[in-house]
Design a protein around this motif. Structure first.
Motif, PDB file in Angstrom:
ATOM      1  N   SER A 154      42.476  49.714  30.486  1.00  8.95           N
ATOM      2  CA  SER A 154      43.101  51.047  30.547  1.00  8.95           C
ATOM      3  C   SER A 154      42.200  52.143  29.991  1.00  8.95           C
ATOM      4  CB  SER A 154      44.430  51.050  29.784  1.00  8.95           C
ATOM      5  OG  SER A 154      44.213  50.753  28.407  1.00  8.95           O
ATOM      6  N   ASN A 155      41.355  51.809  29.027  1.00  7.16           N
ATOM      7  CA  ASN A 155      40.557  52.848  28.362  1.00  7.16           C
ATOM      8  C   ASN A 155      39.653  53.599  29.322  1.00  7.16           C
ATOM      9  OD1 ASN A 155      41.722  52.170  25.970  1.00  7.16           O
ATOM     10  ND2 ASN A 155      39.881  51.376  24.993  1.00  7.16           N
ATOM     11  N   ARG A 156      39.092  52.876  30.289  1.00  8.78           N
ATOM     12  CA  ARG A 156      38.173  53.528  31.225  1.00  8.78           C
ATOM     13  C   ARG A 156      38.880  54.615  32.018  1.00  8.78           C
ATOM     14  NH1 ARG A 156      37.116  49.628  34.483  1.00  8.78           N
ATOM     15  NH2 ARG A 156      36.668  50.725  36.403  1.00  8.78           N
ATOM     16  N   PRO A 190      44.510  57.504  13.838  1.00  8.37           N
ATOM     17  CA  PRO A 190      43.698  56.366  14.264  1.00  8.37           C
ATOM     18  C   PRO A 190      42.238  56.777  14.470  1.00  8.37           C
ATOM     19  CG  PRO A 190      44.880  57.247  16.136  1.00  8.37           C
ATOM     20  CD  PRO A 190      45.345  58.040  14.940  1.00  8.37           C
ATOM     21  N   GLY A 191      41.356  55.769  14.504  1.00  6.30           N
ATOM     22  CA  GLY A 191      39.980  56.049  14.878  1.00  6.30           C
ATOM     23  C   GLY A 191      38.969  55.948  13.771  1.00  6.30           C
ATOM     24  N   ASN A 251      40.990  50.413  20.483  1.00  3.36           N
ATOM     25  CA  ASN A 251      42.423  50.596  20.712  1.00  3.36           C
ATOM     26  C   ASN A 251      42.656  51.867  21.524  1.00  3.36           C
ATOM     27  OD1 ASN A 251      43.812  48.397  19.523  1.00  3.36           O
ATOM     28  ND2 ASN A 251      43.333  49.199  17.490  1.00  3.36           N
ATOM     29  N   PRO A 252      43.550  51.837  22.517  1.00  6.37           N
ATOM     30  CA  PRO A 252      43.687  52.957  23.460  1.00  6.37           C
ATOM     31  C   PRO A 252      43.945  54.312  22.808  1.00  6.37           C
ATOM     32  CG  PRO A 252      44.875  51.051  24.271  1.00  6.37           C
ATOM     33  CD  PRO A 252      44.424  50.702  22.894  1.00  6.37           C
ATOM     34  N   VAL A 253      44.844  54.376  21.830  1.00  7.19           N
ATOM     35  CA  VAL A 253      45.124  55.660  21.183  1.00  7.19           C
ATOM     36  C   VAL A 253      43.923  56.103  20.366  1.00  7.19           C
ATOM     37  CG1 VAL A 253      46.621  56.902  19.583  1.00  7.19           C
ATOM     38  CG2 VAL A 253      47.605  55.223  21.142  1.00  7.19           C
ATOM     39  N   SER A 254      43.280  55.163  19.686  1.00  7.61           N
ATOM     40  CA  SER A 254      42.083  55.498  18.905  1.00  7.61           C
ATOM     41  C   SER A 254      40.993  56.052  19.810  1.00  7.61           C
ATOM     42  CB  SER A 254      41.573  54.252  18.178  1.00  7.61           C
ATOM     43  OG  SER A 254      42.540  53.736  17.296  1.00  7.61           O
ATOM     44  N   GLN A 272      53.597  54.653  15.858  1.00  7.07           N
ATOM     45  CA  GLN A 272      52.263  55.251  15.861  1.00  7.07           C
ATOM     46  C   GLN A 272      51.170  54.186  15.943  1.00  7.07           C
ATOM     47  OE1 GLN A 272      51.735  58.883  15.675  1.00  7.07           O
ATOM     48  NE2 GLN A 272      53.827  58.567  16.398  1.00  7.07           N
ATOM     49  N   ASP A 273      51.523  53.005  16.369  1.00  4.00           N
ATOM     50  CA  ASP A 273      50.532  51.935  16.512  1.00  4.00           C
ATOM     51  C   ASP A 273      49.450  52.371  17.494  1.00  4.00           C
ATOM     52  OD1 ASP A 273      49.324  49.378  17.675  1.00  4.00           O
ATOM     53  OD2 ASP A 273      50.570  48.573  16.062  1.00  4.00           O
ATOM     54  N   SER A 274      48.193  52.172  17.124  1.00  3.67           N
ATOM     55  CA  SER A 274      47.084  52.669  17.942  1.00  3.67           C
ATOM     56  C   SER A 274      46.896  51.902  19.245  1.00  3.67           C
ATOM     57  CB  SER A 274      45.778  52.626  17.138  1.00  3.67           C
ATOM     58  OG  SER A 274      45.481  51.317  16.716  1.00  3.67           O
TER      59      SER A 274
END
Length: 414
Positions: A210-212, A286-287, A306-309, A374-376
């Motif tokens: 999903s990140n891409r 996150p991050g 992680n997607p949110v990060s 709020q899980d990343s």
């Protein structure tokens, strides 16, 4: 009673506000520029200062539909003689007469001798006899020649992002083309044997990449040229080849994942061998993990997996770097106070960018609530949000009805 600390917070973590200037020092704006037609300039960054070669407006003109008259001819309500008309593009070609007026439309030239315009709602016509309520001051409803721009006046500066308003301004001064910085080229890929392409069947231990797609969406909103190199398998030489290929065709190389301590892959090893990379540990959530440096001539940014990060670090760190690379003037994020409608749990130690939903109350005040978990790993928290709730590094949990700082998403995330 002591407040427990964020277990991931260490004294060596760098506050993101302190990290960003250090990151920006490593970026040099692209020198390459090109001239494009104004019709193709939307979303580009201006590479020159623009000054007006004309006066704007080029003549005194009316800001209302109504009647132009000389202020001194009407000290109180009275009747003036209508002697002509001035329409936009069709000015009055007669001669001023004392005690006269002309019918005039918005944008039409105010003829010599007349200095004031009364709106038509304050006038009564009886043939050529026009009874006017006098204006309160000379020059009312008249836009003066060069009132907006004088010849030689600077209109836009180098580094301005060209949006709809800027296109209109450029057209106003008669330019059909402008010089802009060339588009930044960004190559990106994902690594991991667990990642599968969309449309394929997942096997145990596998997930969709999903990140891409999130990164591609972010880059699309920035108007850069993006180069998607796909998913690279967890193999040292495959990763090495991907980095070399990306660096040969792009100004920036982006990856997600592989920059955390102890990750079981080859990304960090290859980066150490192929580039000059600094691995940052930031006091943000996150991050926390972030990598930056150079591979060949290309800037490299490594985002957490992680997607949110991935999205938060792109927005808070990579976006300003890309702006500078594009030649764009720096942008200070908008922050506003809002009332928190439900409590937030937080441990001191890191700045948190919790995803929030900002809304305006009936009395005009702002309130905000979180999007829930709020899980990343839960990208739905970005989908539902329209702002970040910014919680400072040493802040603890926050009670409902507390005033908090919110940062509304800009056009890259909206």
């Amino acid at each position: 009673m002591s407040v427990s600390q964020d277990p991931c917070a260490k004294p060596t973590l760098l506050h993101p506000d302190d990290a960003l200037p250090k990151l920006l020092q490593q970026i040099t704006t692209l020198a390459d520029t090109e001239t494009v037609a104004l019709t193709d300039a939307l979303g580009r960054v201006l590479a020159e200062d623009l000054s007006s070669s004309i006066e704007m407006p080029p003549f005194d003109n009316s800001g209302m539909d109504g009647y132009a008259y000389r202020f001194d001819d009407l000290p109180q309500t009275g009747t003036l003689k209508l002697i002509g008309r001035s329409f936009a593009g069709h000015p009055f070609n007669g001669t001023f007469e004392t005690g006269s007026c002309i019918r005039i439309m918005t944008g039409a030239e105010v003829p010599a001798g007349y200095d004031t315009v009364q709106m038509q709602e304050q006038a009564q016509a009886d043939g050529d006899n026009i009874t006017l309520e006098p204006c309160k001051k000379r020059g009312e409803n008249v836009r003066l020649r060069a009132g907006e721009l004088a010849i030689g006046q600077k209109v836009l500066t180098n580094g301005t992002l060209i949006r709809a308003a800027e296109m209109g301004v450029i057209a106003t001064i008669g330019l059909a083309s402008v010089r802009v910085y060339r588009r930044v080229k960004v190559a990106f890929f994902s690594t991991g044997d667990e990642l599968r392409p969309l449309g394929s069947e997942l096997q145990p231990g596998q997930i969709y990449d999903s990140n891409r797609y999130a990164i591609k969406g972010l880059l699309e909103r920035l108007g850069v040229e993006w180069i998607d190199l796909g998913v690279i398998k967890d193999d040292r030489e495959s990763i090495r080849h991907a980095f070399r290929e990306a660096a040969s065709v792009a100004d920036m190389v982006l990856t997600s994942g592989g920059v955390s301590v102890g990750e079981a892959d080859f990304t960090k090893q290859v980066l150490d061998e192929e580039g000059e990379i600094t691995f940052w540990k930031l006091a943000m959530k996150p991050g926390k993990p972030f990598a930056m440096g150079h591979i060949g001539k290309a800037v490299f940014c490594g985002l957490p997996g992680n997607p949110v990060s991935t999205m938060v670090t792109f927005y808070k760190l990579v976006l300003p770097l890309l702006h500078k690379l594009q030649g764009m003037q720096s942008v200070t994020p908008l922050q506003l106070p809002a009332t928190l409608t439900s409590p937030i749990s937080k441990k001191p130690g890191r700045v948190e960018y919790q995803r929030g939903i900002l809304s305006r109350n009936a009395d005009g005040s702002l309130s905000v609530c979180t999007t829930g978990s709020q899980d990343s790993s839960q990208l739905s928290s970005m989908h539902s949000a329209n702002c970040f709730i910014v919680l400072e590094q040493m802040q603890g949990s926050v009670a409902a009805d507390t005033i908090v700082t919110v940062e509304p998403f800009n056009s890259v995330l909206c």
